[in-house]
Design a protein around this motif. Structure first.
Motif, PDB file in Angstrom:
ATOM      1  N   GLN A 432       9.253  -5.610   9.922  1.00 24.52           N
ATOM      2  CA  GLN A 432       8.987  -4.872   8.677  1.00 24.52           C
ATOM      3  C   GLN A 432       7.539  -5.064   8.207  1.00 24.52           C
ATOM      4  O   GLN A 432       6.932  -4.152   7.663  1.00 24.52           O
ATOM      5  N   LEU A 433       7.010  -6.254   8.447  1.00 22.48           N
ATOM      6  CA  LEU A 433       5.595  -6.462   8.118  1.00 22.48           C
ATOM      7  C   LEU A 433       4.734  -5.567   9.013  1.00 22.48           C
ATOM      8  O   LEU A 433       3.794  -4.910   8.546  1.00 22.48           O
ATOM      9  N   LEU A 434       5.103  -5.558  10.277  1.00 22.48           N
ATOM     10  CA  LEU A 434       4.359  -4.760  11.250  1.00 22.48           C
ATOM     11  C   LEU A 434       4.322  -3.286  10.836  1.00 22.48           C
ATOM     12  O   LEU A 434       3.254  -2.645  10.819  1.00 22.48           O
ATOM     13  N   VAL A 435       5.487  -2.758  10.490  1.00 20.85           N
ATOM     14  CA  VAL A 435       5.567  -1.354  10.066  1.00 20.85           C
ATOM     15  C   VAL A 435       4.692  -1.135   8.831  1.00 20.85           C
ATOM     16  O   VAL A 435       3.964  -0.138   8.716  1.00 20.85           O
ATOM     17  N   SER A 436       4.721  -2.083   7.914  1.00 20.28           N
ATOM     18  CA  SER A 436       3.945  -1.938   6.667  1.00 20.28           C
ATOM     19  C   SER A 436       2.449  -1.945   6.940  1.00 20.28           C
ATOM     20  O   SER A 436       1.691  -1.192   6.314  1.00 20.28           O
ATOM     21  N   MET A 437       2.024  -2.799   7.861  1.00 16.14           N
ATOM     22  CA  MET A 437       0.596  -2.842   8.198  1.00 16.14           C
ATOM     23  C   MET A 437       0.176  -1.518   8.843  1.00 16.14           C
ATOM     24  O   MET A 437      -0.924  -1.023   8.603  1.00 16.14           O
ATOM     25  N   LYS A 438       1.047  -0.977   9.638  1.00 17.41           N
ATOM     26  CA  LYS A 438       0.781   0.324  10.283  1.00 17.41           C
ATOM     27  C   LYS A 438       0.694   1.435   9.236  1.00 17.41           C
ATOM     28  O   LYS A 438      -0.196   2.291   9.277  1.00 17.41           O
ATOM     29  N   ARG A 439       1.644   1.392   8.288  1.00 19.72           N
ATOM     30  CA  ARG A 439       1.642   2.407   7.226  1.00 19.72           C
ATOM     31  C   ARG A 439       0.331   2.333   6.435  1.00 19.72           C
ATOM     32  O   ARG A 439      -0.220   3.345   6.009  1.00 19.72           O
ATOM     33  N   ALA A 440      -0.152   1.120   6.250  1.00 19.43           N
ATOM     34  CA  ALA A 440      -1.409   0.946   5.518  1.00 19.43           C
ATOM     35  C   ALA A 440      -2.548   1.619   6.272  1.00 19.43           C
ATOM     36  O   ALA A 440      -3.386   2.308   5.674  1.00 19.43           O
ATOM     37  N   GLU A 441      -2.563   1.404   7.573  1.00 19.08           N
ATOM     38  CA  GLU A 441      -3.622   2.012   8.392  1.00 19.08           C
ATOM     39  C   GLU A 441      -3.613   3.531   8.273  1.00 19.08           C
ATOM     40  O   GLU A 441      -4.665   4.168   8.149  1.00 19.08           O
ATOM     41  N   GLU A 442      -2.391   4.081   8.332  1.00 23.23           N
ATOM     42  CA  GLU A 442      -2.275   5.547   8.220  1.00 23.23           C
ATOM     43  C   GLU A 442      -2.701   6.028   6.835  1.00 23.23           C
ATOM     44  O   GLU A 442      -3.379   7.042   6.684  1.00 23.23           O
ATOM     45  N   LEU A 443      -2.299   5.260   5.823  1.00 20.58           N
ATOM     46  CA  LEU A 443      -2.674   5.612   4.449  1.00 20.58           C
ATOM     47  C   LEU A 443      -4.194   5.590   4.288  1.00 20.58           C
ATOM     48  O   LEU A 443      -4.786   6.445   3.612  1.00 20.58           O
ATOM     49  N   PHE A 444      -4.817   4.624   4.932  1.00 18.09           N
ATOM     50  CA  PHE A 444      -6.276   4.462   4.824  1.00 18.09           C
ATOM     51  C   PHE A 444      -7.010   5.700   5.356  1.00 18.09           C
ATOM     52  O   PHE A 444      -8.067   6.081   4.849  1.00 18.09           O
TER      53      PHE A 444
END
Ligand code: ADP
Length: 485
Positions: A432-444
């Motif tokens: 879940q942390l991994l997915v969240s970090m990925k989502r952050a990258e996409e959001l960026f």
């Protein structure tokens, strides 16, 4: 309303964590509502007496106090707090408080805080100052409600005093051997199995506080619920449940004088919601200090934390390689348990072009990380309130948090809500942390959405006024009529 606030740490005198922020900021906010406050704190050797103009209080010098078989002597010092109104009283007893750190594993740790709590009452007697409410904080003042009810109840000065206990972190309870009960001058008969002081055959200061306080508060609504469950109650969920009607959750505020990107003089460029693009200059300086290459296209993730089990950094252990496989940078400031330091050190050596780690306590660098990062990561196992996510929101730095305690009450996932201000994951799982970090990258990469989420965070109000008003309501609720009226 007269409030006696008892705490083991308080900004700006001495701090290890959020408790200090709260006890430093709450009194000025309360005095704006007309409350009169005296704060009590041990005079640790590491407190700078000259800087804060801490002076001896005349007439309270070398006061004798017998605790169990031992004789102690304490003196009292004071100074005016940052608001110029609140009085801060310091209990001096060099033998107990002149240590390398403010909390210790020494065999007299219980005595250090028993003496402190007795000294509060003896000082008030000397000053003839009658509080309406004793506001206790965590286990270091957890015996105050019991001392009031069992030891000082015959003194007219205290007959109309009520007690409020604030739990800032249930993970720290002040558990000592049975003999602590004698050191606190309570009789053998107080130590009853399943009673107020007893916990698995030991003495538990926080349990006694929960038992005897008129009202219990904790630092967020979600945490108030969580600590009444076996998953989060650290063994005190039963006694908390029995007091369920008298538990309230009040979210901490943040000090807008200290943590405000518009005025913060510890960062390189001030900015606000109207000129958010200036935030980038802080990223430039942060990366320069970290010795990392700056690029507006690379997102920077910041961490400022105690390294403790509570903070959940295990979630990085098996995911860090995958996380750093992406084009991101990570800047970490923290100190605490060795295995976390070892982990982050190893990561910073292995990924020296992407990761910078600084160990220790560094307030200026904490401000710069908050201002200069694009995201702020808090994967906590539990988080009573958490201040850093609120600071980050204020600074337009998008928090990535696990949904627990105060994090759940302040960060709203942008995927679920129009006014979302961060990234939230539910379960304490590495994936879940991994997915969240990925989502952050996409959001960026999605700049309009990234900007919208940042602005949502920056427009939130976490001022102390709001929290102080709720504390005033609590004090009014527990306040007893003055005796004789
Ligand atoms: P806790 O009290 O559990 O440590 P909080 O989020 O409530 O967590 O408060 C932490 C406070 O301590 C914040 O003000 C944070 O910026 C500060 N802090 C934590 N670690 C460091 C550090 N290494 N250097 C500077 N400030 C720190």
């Amino acid at each position: 309303m007269k409030i006696c606030l008892i705490t083991s740490e308080c900004e700006p005198y001495v701090k290890t964590g959020g408790l200090a922020d709260v006890c430093g900021s709450l009194p000025p906010a309360l005095s704006n509502f007309g409350a009169e406050i005296k704060v009590f704190l041990p005079l640790y050797g590491i407190i700078n007496r000259e800087k804060f103009i801490i002076k001896p209080v005349s007439g309270i010098k070398q006061v004798s106090l017998k605790l169990g078989e031992k004789e102690f002597k304490f003196s009292v010092y004071n100074c005016k707090h940052t608001d110029g109104k609140t009085e801060v009283y310091f209990i001096e007893c060099a033998g107990l408080y002149d240590r390398d750190s403010i909390y210790t594993q020494d065999s007299d740790e219980d005595e250090r805080f028993i003496l402190f709590q007795y000294a509060v009452f003896l000082t008030l007697q000397n000053l003839q100052w009658a509080p309406d409410v004793f506001h206790c904080n965590d286990w270091q003042s957890g015996l105050i409600p019991a001392l009031l009810k069992l030891k000082f109840n015959r003194d007219k000065l205290f007959t109309s005093a009520a007690t409020v206990l604030s739990i800032h972190n249930i993970g720290y309870q002040g558990i000592f051997g049975k003999e602590s009960i004698y050191k606190a001058n309570f009789p053998e008969s107080s130590f009853v199995l399943g009673g107020p002081f007893e916990y698995n055959g030991n003495t538990n200061f926080l349990k006694a506080g929960i038992w005897y306080a008129d009202l219990i508060t904790t630092v967020s609504k979600t945490y108030a619920e969580e600590i009444q469950t076996s998953e989060y109650g650290s063994g005190l969920d039963g006694v908390l449940k029995s007091r369920s009607d008298n538990i309230a959750g009040i979210l901490n505020g943040i000090d807008n004088n200290l943590w405000n990107p518009v005025t913060d003089n510890l960062i390189s460029e001030n900015y606000g919601i109207d000129n958010i693009r200036l935030k980038e200059k802080n990223k430039v300086e942060l990366l320069e200090l970290a010795g990392l290459r700056y690029s507006e296209h690379i997102p920077v993730y910041g961490i400022v934390s105690r390294f403790a089990w509570q903070k959940g950094f295990e979630l990085f252990f098996d995911t860090i390689d995958e996380i750093l496989d992406n084009n991101i940078q990570l800047i970490v400031l923290g100190s605490g348990e060795e295995h976390y330091e070892d982990f982050f050190l190893k990561v910073s050596l292995q990924y020296s072009d992407k990761v910078y780690v600084r160990f220790g306590f560094d307030n200026r660098f904490a401000h710069l990380i908050t201002a200069g990062s694009d995201f702020f990561v808090m994967p906590s196992r539990y988080e009573p309130c958490g201040l850093n996510q609120m600071y980050s929101l204020n600074y337009g730095t998008i928090p990535i948090v696990r949904k627990t305690g105060g994090l759940a009450d302040t960060v709203i996932d942008f995927g679920n809500n129009e006014s979302g201000n961060g990234i939230v994951f539910d379960d304490f799982l590495p994936e879940q942390l991994l997915v969240s970090m990925k989502r952050a990258e996409e959001l960026f990469i999605d700049k309009p959405l990234f900007d919208k989420v940042r602005r949502s965070g920056m427009s939130a109000d976490f001022s102390w006024e709001r929290s102080a008003l709720q504390y005033m309501n609590i004090y009014n609720k527990v306040k007893k009529p003055v005796s004789g009226t």
